[in-house]
Design an enzyme around this catalytic site. Structure first.
Site, PDB file in Angstrom:
ATOM      1  N   THR A 112       0.856  -1.196   0.000  1.00 51.86           N
ATOM      2  CA  THR A 112       0.000   0.000   0.000  1.00 51.86           C
ATOM      3  C   THR A 112       0.892   1.247   0.000  1.00 51.86           C
ATOM      4  OG1 THR A 112      -0.181   0.129   2.423  1.00 51.86           O
ATOM      5  CG2 THR A 112      -1.848  -1.196   1.260  1.00 51.86           C
ATOM      6  N   GLY A 113       0.433   2.278  -0.687  1.00 49.21           N
ATOM      7  CA  GLY A 113       1.216   3.513  -0.758  1.00 49.21           C
ATOM      8  C   GLY A 113       2.533   3.308  -1.484  1.00 49.21           C
ATOM      9  N   GLY A 114       2.456   2.679  -2.658  1.00 50.29           N
ATOM     10  CA  GLY A 114       3.689   2.352  -3.391  1.00 50.29           C
ATOM     11  C   GLY A 114       4.100   3.392  -4.421  1.00 50.29           C
TER      12      GLY A 114
ATOM     13  N   SER B 280       5.188   6.551  -3.730  1.00 46.41           N
ATOM     14  CA  SER B 280       5.996   7.656  -3.186  1.00 46.41           C
ATOM     15  C   SER B 280       6.936   7.118  -2.111  1.00 46.41           C
ATOM     16  CB  SER B 280       5.061   8.702  -2.566  1.00 46.41           C
ATOM     17  OG  SER B 280       5.792   9.748  -1.959  1.00 46.41           O
ATOM     18  N   GLY B 281       8.029   7.806  -1.894  1.00 42.06           N
ATOM     19  CA  GLY B 281       8.895   7.596  -0.734  1.00 42.06           C
ATOM     20  C   GLY B 281       9.305   6.155  -0.486  1.00 42.06           C
TER      21      GLY B 281
ATOM     22  N   GLY C 100       7.480   3.480   0.164  1.00 44.87           N
ATOM     23  CA  GLY C 100       6.695   2.480  -0.570  1.00 44.87           C
ATOM     24  C   GLY C 100       7.192   2.315  -1.991  1.00 44.87           C
TER      25      GLY C 100
ATOM     26  N   SER D  34       6.935   3.108  13.178  1.00 45.38           N
ATOM     27  CA  SER D  34       7.809   4.288  13.295  1.00 45.38           C
ATOM     28  C   SER D  34       8.540   4.239  14.624  1.00 45.38           C
ATOM     29  CB  SER D  34       7.001   5.577  13.239  1.00 45.38           C
ATOM     30  OG  SER D  34       7.825   6.686  13.561  1.00 45.38           O
TER      31      SER D  34
ATOM     32  N   TYR E 174      -0.186  11.035  15.884  1.00 43.95           N
ATOM     33  CA  TYR E 174       0.598  10.176  14.976  1.00 43.95           C
ATOM     34  C   TYR E 174       1.261   9.036  15.757  1.00 43.95           C
ATOM     35  CZ  TYR E 174       4.287   8.842  11.646  1.00 43.95           C
ATOM     36  OH  TYR E 174       5.127   8.142  10.809  1.00 43.95           O
TER      37      TYR E 174
HETATM   38  P1  NAD Z   1       5.255   9.496   1.596  1.00 47.30           P
HETATM   39  O1  NAD Z   1       4.341  10.618   1.900  1.00 47.30           O
HETATM   40  O2  NAD Z   1       6.326   9.689   0.588  1.00 47.30           O
HETATM   41  O3  NAD Z   1       4.454   8.202   1.203  1.00 47.30           O
HETATM   42  C1  NAD Z   1       3.256   7.849   1.841  1.00 47.30           C
HETATM   43  C2  NAD Z   1       2.523   6.901   0.957  1.00 47.30           C
HETATM   44  O4  NAD Z   1       1.285   6.573   1.582  1.00 47.30           O
HETATM   45  C3  NAD Z   1       2.178   7.517  -0.403  1.00 47.30           C
HETATM   46  O5  NAD Z   1       2.384   6.544  -1.387  1.00 47.30           O
HETATM   47  C4  NAD Z   1       0.706   7.853  -0.299  1.00 47.30           C
HETATM   48  O6  NAD Z   1       0.049   7.731  -1.527  1.00 47.30           O
HETATM   49  C5  NAD Z   1       0.252   6.766   0.649  1.00 47.30           C
HETATM   50  N1  NAD Z   1      -0.975   7.130   1.330  1.00 47.30           N
HETATM   51  C6  NAD Z   1      -1.169   8.069   2.276  1.00 47.30           C
HETATM   52  N2  NAD Z   1      -2.456   8.105   2.620  1.00 47.30           N
HETATM   53  C7  NAD Z   1      -3.081   7.167   1.866  1.00 47.30           C
HETATM   54  C8  NAD Z   1      -4.409   6.721   1.764  1.00 47.30           C
HETATM   55  N3  NAD Z   1      -5.393   7.262   2.494  1.00 47.30           N
HETATM   56  N4  NAD Z   1      -4.685   5.729   0.880  1.00 47.30           N
HETATM   57  C9  NAD Z   1      -3.727   5.178   0.129  1.00 47.30           C
HETATM   58  N5  NAD Z   1      -2.443   5.561   0.190  1.00 47.30           N
HETATM   59  C10 NAD Z   1      -2.143   6.548   1.052  1.00 47.30           C
HETATM   60  O7  NAD Z   1       5.893   9.110   3.015  1.00 47.30           O
HETATM   61  P2  NAD Z   1       6.890   7.940   3.473  1.00 47.30           P
HETATM   62  O8  NAD Z   1       7.891   8.605   4.331  1.00 47.30           O
HETATM   63  O9  NAD Z   1       7.341   7.123   2.347  1.00 47.30           O
HETATM   64  O10 NAD Z   1       5.916   7.119   4.430  1.00 47.30           O
HETATM   65  C11 NAD Z   1       5.657   5.744   4.311  1.00 47.30           C
HETATM   66  C12 NAD Z   1       5.379   5.165   5.671  1.00 47.30           C
HETATM   67  O11 NAD Z   1       6.540   5.313   6.485  1.00 47.30           O
HETATM   68  C13 NAD Z   1       4.234   5.831   6.434  1.00 47.30           C
HETATM   69  O12 NAD Z   1       3.455   4.836   7.061  1.00 47.30           O
HETATM   70  C14 NAD Z   1       4.950   6.672   7.459  1.00 47.30           C
HETATM   71  O13 NAD Z   1       4.190   6.892   8.630  1.00 47.30           O
HETATM   72  C15 NAD Z   1       6.169   5.809   7.736  1.00 47.30           C
HETATM   73  N6  NAD Z   1       7.292   6.535   8.340  1.00 47.30           N
HETATM   74  C16 NAD Z   1       7.942   7.501   7.651  1.00 47.30           C
HETATM   75  C17 NAD Z   1       8.980   8.187   8.264  1.00 47.30           C
HETATM   76  C18 NAD Z   1       9.749   9.277   7.571  1.00 47.30           C
HETATM   77  O14 NAD Z   1      10.480  10.011   8.243  1.00 47.30           O
HETATM   78  N7  NAD Z   1       9.661   9.426   6.266  1.00 47.30           N
HETATM   79  C19 NAD Z   1       9.343   7.874   9.587  1.00 47.30           C
HETATM   80  C20 NAD Z   1       8.649   6.873  10.246  1.00 47.30           C
HETATM   81  C21 NAD Z   1       7.623   6.201   9.621  1.00 47.30           C
END
Ligand code: NAD
Length: 247
Positions: free
Chosen positions: A13-15, A17-18, A20, A138, A151
């Site tokens: 899920t969420g593949g 961006s970032g 994913g 996290s 969060y």
């Molecule tokens: P990001 O914003 O680049 O990616 C988030 C992804 O989640 C995106 O693909 C977005 O489309 C998807 N998403 C968000 N809400 C959605 C929804 N309602 N339905 C479907 N998709 C949805 O951020 P990231 O940093 O890659 O985050 C990915 C995961 O890592 C998250 O769960 C985030 O909490 C966790 N995380 C990130 C960090 C950080 O510092 N980047 C730290 C700890 C945990």
């Protein structure tokens, strides 16, 4: 082509961006077939084009609980039953505790907890025995950073959920683990209204390795947890956080 996920069928899920996106690209590079979700069609198409025939993008919102079954069905129709499910989609929003209103609380809970909970439930029904589930948590589940009350509550819920799922699904030899990132350089920084420089200023001094993490570093841990290399690990919470939550 051979790889560490050869003949594994994955849903992320969420593949788009970032972290994913890096997981999707890394897993395809290791021989997996990968379906992934996201909300933004343009970036879904971009990732789908980058990974080619081994990948499939599906537009879906994880907070739309009724859509989970259709997402899993689409993944299964294209590539067969699932071996790996990565619950990565999530949002972060910062606000002082006393200013955190019900709308913000609900938004975070709906996506990070409820969406993940029912996503796993749908995936498990179409998963092969011996599969692996990776929940993206996290470091905030073990560390209190001001402004992250709602969060952090969502990520604490993810961590505790993993223990129960690991216990329940062990009879099918399905492993459930949490991958807990520290501060990682992804678009989530801007989405919480921070700029990258501020994120670095706030967090890097607390990180023993003195830098933000990279999405590929999270994908490498996800690869380990998804693959048979972690065959005796379940119910665990593995942190890739530069030491911020460990030292
Ligand atoms: P990001 O914003 O680049 O990616 C988030 C992804 O989640 C995106 O693909 C977005 O489309 C998807 N998403 C968000 N809400 C959605 C929804 N309602 N339905 C479907 N998709 C949805 O951020 P990231 O940093 O890659 O985050 C990915 C995961 O890592 C998250 O769960 C985030 O909490 C966790 N995380 C990130 C960090 C950080 O510092 N980047 C730290 C700890 C945990």
């Amino acid at each position: 082509m051979s790889g560490r996920l050869q003949s594994k069928n994955v849903l992320v899920t969420g593949g788009n961006s970032g972290i994913g996106r890096s997981i999707v690209e890394t897993f395809v590079g290791q021989g997996a077939t990968v379906s992934f979700t996201g909300r933004d069609q343009a970036t879904i198409d971009e990732v789908a084009a980058a990974v080619g025939e081994q990948g499939q993008g599906i537009r879906a919102d994880v907070s739309d609980i009724a859509s989970h079954k259709a997402v899993v069905d689409q993944a299964v129709d294209r590539f067969g039953k699932l071996d790996v499910f990565v619950a990565n989609a999530g949002i972060a929003e910062i606000r002082p505790f006393v200013e955190t209103d019900e709308a913000l609380y609900d938004r975070l809970m709906d996506i990070n907890v409820k969406g993940l909970f029912f996503g796993v439930q749908s995936a498990v029904k179409q998963m092969n025995d011996g599969g692996s589930i990776v929940l993206v948590g996290s470091v905030v589940s073990v560390k209190g950073f001001p402004g992250y009350s709602a969060y952090s509550a969502t990520k604490g819920a993810v961590r505790t959920l993993a223990r129960v799922l690991a216990a329940e699904l062990a009879e099918r030899n399905i492993r459930v683990n949490v991958l807990s990132p520290g501060p990682i350089d992804t678009p989530i920084i801007g989405r919480q209204g921070l700029d990258r420089g501020v994120m670095e200023e706030n967090f890097v001094p607390m990180v023993p390795l003195k830098r933000l993490g990279r999405a590929e570093e999270m994908a490498n841990l996800a690869l380990f947890l998804a693959s048979d290399e972690s065959s005796y690990i379940t119910g665990a919470d593995l942190h890739a956080d530069g030491g911020i939550g460990q030292v």
